[in-house]
Design an enzyme around this catalytic site. Structure first.
Site, PDB file in Angstrom:
ATOM      1  N   GLY A   1       0.828  -1.190   0.000  1.00 26.35           N
ATOM      2  CA  GLY A   1       0.000   0.000   0.000  1.00 26.35           C
ATOM      3  C   GLY A   1       0.862   1.239   0.000  1.00 26.35           C
TER       4      GLY A   1
ATOM      5  CD  GLN B   1       3.494   5.697   2.802  1.00 30.95           C
ATOM      6  OE1 GLN B   1       2.443   5.177   2.434  1.00 30.95           O
ATOM      7  NE2 GLN B   1       4.564   4.992   3.139  1.00 30.95           N
TER       8      GLN B   1
ATOM      9  CB  CYS C   1       5.995   1.652   6.896  1.00 33.26           C
ATOM     10  SG  CYS C   1       5.391   3.215   6.234  1.00 33.26           S
ATOM     11  CG  LEU C   2       6.554   1.040   0.669  1.00 36.76           C
ATOM     12  CD1 LEU C   2       5.720   1.439  -0.538  1.00 36.76           C
ATOM     13  CD2 LEU C   2       7.677   0.101   0.277  1.00 36.76           C
TER      14      LEU C   2
ATOM     15  CG  HIS D   1       0.311   0.743   7.262  1.00 31.93           C
ATOM     16  ND1 HIS D   1       1.333   0.385   8.104  1.00 31.93           N
ATOM     17  CD2 HIS D   1       0.860   1.588   6.356  1.00 31.93           C
ATOM     18  CE1 HIS D   1       2.446   1.002   7.733  1.00 31.93           C
ATOM     19  NE2 HIS D   1       2.185   1.735   6.660  1.00 31.93           N
ATOM     20  CD  GLU D   2      -0.754   2.333   3.006  1.00 36.69           C
ATOM     21  OE1 GLU D   2      -0.430   3.534   2.928  1.00 36.69           O
ATOM     22  OE2 GLU D   2       0.084   1.425   3.125  1.00 36.69           O
TER      23      GLU D   2
ATOM     24  CG  HIS E   1       0.831   6.361   6.006  1.00 40.31           C
ATOM     25  ND1 HIS E   1       1.967   6.967   6.478  1.00 40.31           N
ATOM     26  CD2 HIS E   1       1.187   5.085   5.723  1.00 40.31           C
ATOM     27  CE1 HIS E   1       2.969   6.105   6.481  1.00 40.31           C
ATOM     28  NE2 HIS E   1       2.519   4.952   6.038  1.00 40.31           N
TER      29      HIS E   1
END
Length: 182
Positions: free
Chosen positions: A46, A51, A89-90, A131-132, A135
């Site tokens: 995701g 991000q 996480c990216l 998670h997203e 963010h």
């Protein structure tokens, strides 16, 4: 569409709540495409707009061979928690920690054309959607860790190559110590 740079932990945009999308236009469709391309290139499960430095409530996901996106999401979570699920996480490359999340989630929002959609899932999809959405609220997965795991995460972040902290320089003393510690 160009692959975008992913913002790393420490960038203020990751802690800033995103604004709701009000215009479902060509620019929004380009943002969804950029998010998708960047997520797939990374690769990740995701990616949220903050991000890549865009403060809008948009995220993409790719879980169990299903590619999608959600705009202006709201969440309805199940009561049962998965306490042990590893999450990364990216924006924290190479790091993952057991992060408690609801096992089941229903996210409602819109597609890039303004049509209402519902994303319903369990396990990895539920974890990804939570998670997203975090963010988009300026919340990071490390905020969900218990005190012990958060301490380990912060240590790992400080030691990570990407953390922005320069590695200590070790210099050899010009003085002879004859093998004795000083």
């Amino acid at each position: 569409m160009p692959i975008q740079s992913i913002r790393l932990f420490g960038d203020p945009v990751l802690r800033t709540p995103a604004e709701p999308v009000t215009d479902f236009d060509k620019e929004l469709r380009k943002l969804v495409k950029d998010l998708t391309d960047t997520m797939m290139d990374a690769p990740g499960a995701g990616l949220a707009a903050p991000q890549i430095g865009v403060g809008l409530r948009v995220f993409t996901y790719y879980v169990d061979e299903t590619l999608g996106h959600l705009i202006n999401p709201t969440l309805d979570l199940g009561d049962e928690l998965d306490e042990e699920g590893e999450e990364g996480c990216l924006s924290f490359p190479g790091l993952a920690f057991p992060t408690p999340r609801a096992i089941r989630a229903v996210a409602k929002g819109f597609d890039m054309h303004g049509e209402p959609i519902t994303v319903e899932g369990t396990d990895l999809l539920a974890r990804c959607v939570q998670h997203e959405t975090d963010h988009l609220d300026g919340v990071l997965f490390i905020d969900r860790l218990d005190a012990k795991q958060r301490k380990l995460a912060m240590k790992a972040i400080r030691e990570a190559e990407w953390s922005g902290l320069s590695a200590p320089v070790v210099k050899v003393s010009p003085h002879v110590t004859q093998g004795k510690a000083l």
